[in-house]
Design a protein around this motif. Sequence first.
Motif, short mmCIF file in Angstrom:
data_model
loop_
_atom_site.label_atom_id
_atom_site.label_comp_id
_atom_site.label_asym_id
_atom_site.label_seq_id
_atom_site.Cartn_x
_atom_site.Cartn_y
_atom_site.Cartn_z
N TYR A 128 0.82 -1.21 0.00
CA TYR A 128 0.00 0.00 0.00
C TYR A 128 0.86 1.27 0.00
N GLN A 129 2.01 1.23 0.69
CA GLN A 129 2.90 2.40 0.74
C GLN A 129 4.34 1.91 0.72
N LYS B 207 9.23 4.08 6.32
CA LYS B 207 7.90 3.56 6.63
C LYS B 207 7.31 2.89 5.38
N CYS B 208 6.69 1.71 5.59
CA CYS B 208 5.99 1.02 4.50
C CYS B 208 4.73 0.38 5.06
N GLU B 209 3.78 0.10 4.15
CA GLU B 209 2.51 -0.50 4.54
C GLU B 209 2.16 -1.60 3.54
N GLU C 285 -1.56 -8.09 7.80
CA GLU C 285 -1.10 -7.64 9.11
C GLU C 285 -0.17 -8.66 9.76
N HIS D 268 6.42 -2.71 14.37
CA HIS D 268 5.46 -3.37 13.47
C HIS D 268 4.10 -3.24 14.13
N ARG E 280 -0.49 -3.23 9.70
CA ARG E 280 0.11 -3.38 8.38
C ARG E 280 1.31 -2.48 8.17
N ILE E 281 1.68 -1.66 9.15
CA ILE E 281 2.75 -0.65 8.99
C ILE E 281 4.02 -1.14 9.65
N HIS E 282 5.12 -1.08 8.89
CA HIS E 282 6.45 -1.41 9.39
C HIS E 282 7.30 -0.12 9.36
N LYS E 283 7.99 0.17 10.47
CA LYS E 283 8.79 1.40 10.56
C LYS E 283 10.20 1.07 11.02
#
Length: 1211
Positions: free
Chosen positions: A499-500, A516-518, A522, A545, A548-551
Motif C-alpha cells: 500500500y505504501q 515507513k511502509c505498509e 497484518e 510493526h 500493516r505498517i512497518h517502521k
Amino acid sequence: LPDQVSAFAKKPKTQVAEEGATVVFETETEKPDAKVRWQCNTKDLVSDDKYVIKADGNKHSLTIQAVTKEDGTAYAVIAGGSKVKFDLKVKEKEVMEEVKLELKEKVKEEVKEKKGGKSQAPDMKTDLTGLFTEKPQSGEVTVGENINFVAKVNAASLLKKPTIKWFKGKWMDLASKSGKNLQLKELYDRNSKVYTFEMQIIAAKPSFAGAYRCEVSSRDKFDSCNFDLTVHGGCPHTHSMDGSEEAGELDFSALLKKSASKSQVKNEPDEDVWEILQKAPASEYEKIAFQYGITDLRGMLKRLKKMKKEEKKSEVFLKKLDPAYQVEKGHKMKLCIEVANEDVDVKWLKNGQEIQSTGRYIFESVGNKRYLTINHCSLSDDATYTCVVGDEKCTTELFVKEPPVTITSHLEDQMVMKGERVELECEVSEEGATVKWEKDGVELTRDESFKYRFKKDGRKHVLIINEATKEDCGHYTVKTNGGESMSELMVSEKELEVYQNIADLTVKAKDEAVFKCEVSDETVKGIWYKNGVEVKADARTNITHIGRIHKLTIDDVKPEDQGDYTFVPEGYAFNLSAKLNFLEVKIDYVPRQDPPKIHLDCMGHTSDSTIMVVAGNKLRLDVPITGDPAPTVVWTKGEKRIPSSPIPTGRSQVMTEGDGRLHVESTKGHCIFTIEGADKQDEGLYSVIVRNPAGEDKADINVKVVDAPDPPSAPRILSVGEDSCVVQWDPPKSDGGNPIIGYVLERKKKKSYRWMRLNFDPYTDTTYEAKRMIEGVEYEMRVYAVNAIGMSCHSAASQPFIPVAPTSEPVGLCVDDISDTTISLKWRTPEHLGSSELDGYGVEYCKEGSDEWVPAFEGLTERTSVIIRDLPTGEKMQFRVRAYNMAGPSAPTSLAQAVTIREIMQKPKIWIPRNLRQTLIKKVEETINLVIPFQGKPRPVITWSKDGEHLNPKQVSVRNSDTDTILFIRKSERKDSGKYEVKLQIENVEDTASISIQIVDLPGSPEKLKIMDVWGFNVALEWKPPKDNGNCEITGYMVQKADKKTMEWYTVYELYRRTNCVVADLIMGNEYIFRIYAVNMVGLSLEPSLHLFICSSGFEYKPPTYKEHDFSEAPKFTHPLVSRSVIAGYNATLSCSVRGIPKPKVTWYKNKMDISNEAKYRMFSKQGVLTLEIRKPCSFDGGVYMCKAVNASGEDAVECKLEIRGPQTGK
C-alpha cells in the motif's frame, strides 16, 4: 450466438484393435495451416517411440505403436476452437479361444449330467455379472516346472474390495493349501483401479492335473471362470505312498489310509461327492470326508443345505416356490404356492420363525392358491422364507435390492488461497449412504496426517481439506452407486500488496530518519537490511510493526548511517528499497546577501520532472531552498508549460491553506507542500517561487494523479464448445492515467454465488477462450481491467450461456423422390444431440466436381425431409445435410454418390384400400368419397367408368393428384349403384381396378295381408314380401296389433323372418287391426300393410291335462364347511350351502352335540346359504362343527374343524 463452423473436413473415428497391433487415426482440417493438437485423457501428446504425430498440409495423423490394454481410453484432436473426441478399444487376442473353451466346457458338463444324472455344486449367487476383465486361461506344464494363472478385476464400479477364491475340482478350496507348491498373490493398481490375482503352482506334479475354478464376489455381484491344467511327463493318478504331505501340496489323496484303497480309487470312475453326501446319513459325514480328503467339511455341509435335491413329486404342493426372488427396497413382494387340497392350512416361516399376520405381512387364500404378500420391503426382509403344509415344506431366498443412491446437490468449483480451509459439499438421495471421494481419478483415504477429513451429516457429505496447498489443485469427484459429481479446486498463492512503499530520505546531522511502509497482510513479519546487513535495534535504531505498517526509525542521524536500506517480507520473494542521504550543513559567514535558490534535479521542462501519485494517497512536495536572508515561498498551480513558449501569466492560481486538504510548511532549507487524499482535480503544473531582497527563483513541478482503471464493458460470448467458450469485451473508457497491462476473468455457474478466477497473470488481449467447463451447465462471465496501480471493479456479468458441442451428423440421408426439376430428400435425427436443443437442419447442394455448395433454402428447417425445386434437368448433383444447434453446425452427411436430376419411369400400380376390396354399401343421400392411392411416373392418365360407360360429371366428381385419385358423390341415389372401374395408363402400360358400390333404401310395404285361420283366442296371418326390398335383403318383419277401441299398438313379433304368423291372446268379441312392416338394414318400411278383424265367441276352450311332475330331491351340500383358525374374542362365522326339495330342516352340532338352542350361537339361512355365527369365541369353543340337513327324501351332513388362537399383543 453466432454460428461456429467446424475446423475439420474429416474427423477421426473410434477404432477397435488387438493388443500389440498398430493403430492410425487420420483427420483433415479445412485450412492447411491449422495448428492441430492430439490429446489422451485431456493431456497433450508429443511425438515419441509410442506416439508418432505427422502433418502434411491439411492432413494429420496419430500413430500408436504396440497397442496395450492401457491404451484403450478416450482421445481427442483439437484445431482452433473445434474439438473432436474418439475412442480406442483394445481386445485380447485370446478372447475367441476363451469363448470356445467355455462353450466346450459347458457342453461337456451338459453331456455329463445327461449321462450320469449327477448334481453339481450349488450356485449361491443370484446376481451374475461380468466382473473379470481378464480370466485365467487353461495351461499345460511339464512335471517339475512352474506355471502362473492370472485373473484381473476392475473395481472402478465397486464400493467394496472384491473377494476371490480358487478351487480345484468342484469343492476343494485352495486357500488352505498355500505353501511349498502353491502361492496366491494379490496386487492393486491405484491408477487403473484394477486388482490382479495370481495363483502360482511351483514344481508341478502329475497329481496337480485337473479342472480348476476361480470365483470372485463383491457384495451382491458374482462371477466365476473354469480352466484346466494339463501336466505332461507323469501319470496323473500317481500318489505319494508315505502319506507325509506338506502344506501347499495339492494332492489330497495321501489322506487315504491304505495304498490298496488308493488303487481302488484309481480304477473306479469319478464319483460326485455332493451326490454321496446327499444320500448318506449325518453320522457318515466325517467318514466320507476322511475317505475323499475333504478339508472344509463344515463349508460343504452349509452349501449342501441350500443345494437343490432331486425330490419325488410332491403330493401336497402342485406348485412350489422358486429357488430365489429379488425385489427392490420399498416395493411389494408376493409369494405364491398351489396346494393339492383347497382346505389345507399352511404356515409361513421367516428364517425358521413363524410369521404373524400384520400390516406388512398379509396372508391370502384363493382356491388352492396361498399367497404371502410383503409390503414395503426393507433390508430386514432379506431372508429365507418357508411354506409348511403338514410334514412337507418348500423354501426360497428373498433378496432385497437397495435402489441406487443418486446425487441431488452437486459439487461446486472453488478457488481458494494457499493455507485456507476447503469444504467440498454434496447431498445424496438417502441418509447414511456410502460415497467414494476421488482426486484426479485416485481414491482419497483418511491418512495419518489428517490431510483429508470426511464428514457425513444426514444426506450431506463433506470433504474437508485443512490448509490447502498447490498440490491440492485438481478435479475432485464424489461417486455413489447411482451417479457422480465433479468439481475443480484451484489454489493460488497469496499475493502481498504494497500500500505504501518506503521513500528515499535526505537528512541532516542529528535529525531523525524514518523509513515507513505498509503492506496488505497484518500478520506478515519482515527484516530490515542496510547495505545487505541485517539492522538490529539499539539506542538510536528503533524497529516497529503495528498492524500493516512497518517502521525503521534512526535518531540523531550520523554520516555513517548513510546507505541503502531494504525491507524484506518473510515468505515472499521481493523487497522494498530506499536510500538514506546525509546532508552536511556548512555555515559560511558571508557579509553579503545570497539570492534565493531552488535545488531540484529538474526544473519542469521535461517529462522527467513529472511526479506521479496514486489517487487517495498523500502528495508531498519537499523542495530544498537556500538564500540569505531566508526567502519567502509562494506556491501556484497553473497550466502546463509548453516548451519554447513564454511562461503564461495571469492564469496561475496562488495555493493557500484555505482548503483543509492543503498544507504548506517552510523550514530552514526546505519548503514542503502537502495535499491529503489526492484526486484527479489535483493534477497539473505546480510552481514554487522563492524571494528575498537579493532576488528570486522559480521552479515548475508537473504532478500526475493516477488511479485504477474503470471496469470494462460487459463481456460478449462469441461462440461455445463442448466444454469451452470464446468471450470478448471492450477496453474500459478510462485507464486511470496508466496503460492497461491486462485483464482478469472470472466465471460462475448461473445458480451459484461463487466466482472462480480463470487467470492469475493479466491477459493482454480482449478475446479469451475459457475452458474446462461442464457441458449443459449455465455459466456467466465477468472481467476486471488491471494497470500498474491496481485492479478495477468487475464488469457487469455477461448474458448466461451454456457450453454445448455441435450435434453428431444426421443419419440415413437418402433420396425419397425425384423428377426433372425437383428432388425429395429425407433423413433421421442425429444419434447424439447433446445438452442443447436442435435448432434445425441446413441443406446444401453442388454440381458434381465442384466445391461450391449452395444453400437449398434460406434459414433452417425443423423437418427431416425437404423438397428442393428448380434444379437443372439432367445435371449430376451432390447433396448434404447439417444439423445446427447453438454451438453451430454439425459435420455434414452426404449422399453416397451424385444424383442425376431426371424423372425415373415407374410402372403404374393401383393400391385399393382394404375397405374397398368388398362391396361398399351406402344409404341414399349419403356422401361417397373414395380415395384411391396409386404409383406411377410420369403422372399417369386416369380414367373412371361405371358398368363400362363414362361417368356423368353432373352427378359424379373426380379429382386427381400425383399420388391418388378421388371419386366424390355429394348425394347418392339408387341409380349410383354399380361397378366402378378406374384405369391408369402411362404410354403403353396400364393398370385397372374395380370397386362395387351398393346404394340401399327403405323397403316397400308387405303385400296381400290376409287372415288364414281363426280358432279360440288366436288368428293366423299370411302376407307376401314387398315388391321393393330397398336394394338389399329383407331382414324380417314387424307384426303389430291394436284394439280398435283404444287404438294402442302392441308389437307381437319383431324381426320375424317368415311371411306367416299366429297372433294369440285376443279377447272374444273385440275388433282388432293388424299391421306389418318390412325391415331391412336401413330400417322399417314407410307404410305398413293393414287388416281389420273381429274376434267372435262361439265355443269354449278346454286346456289339456298333464300329469304332475315329482320335483322332490334329497338334501345335498353344494359348498362344504371349511376349517378355520380364528382369534379369541372376535366373532367368527362358518358358512355352507345346501339344496333340496322340499326345503330341508337344518341342525348344527358341536362335537356331535346339538347347539340349536344355545344363546352363544346364531343360525341364518338365506337362499340355501347356511351360516353359523359364534359370538366372541374362547378356547373352549374350538372343536369339530357339523351341519346336518334332513327332508322326506333323505339327509346329508358336512363338518369342519375350528381352531381358536390366543389374542395378539403389541410389542
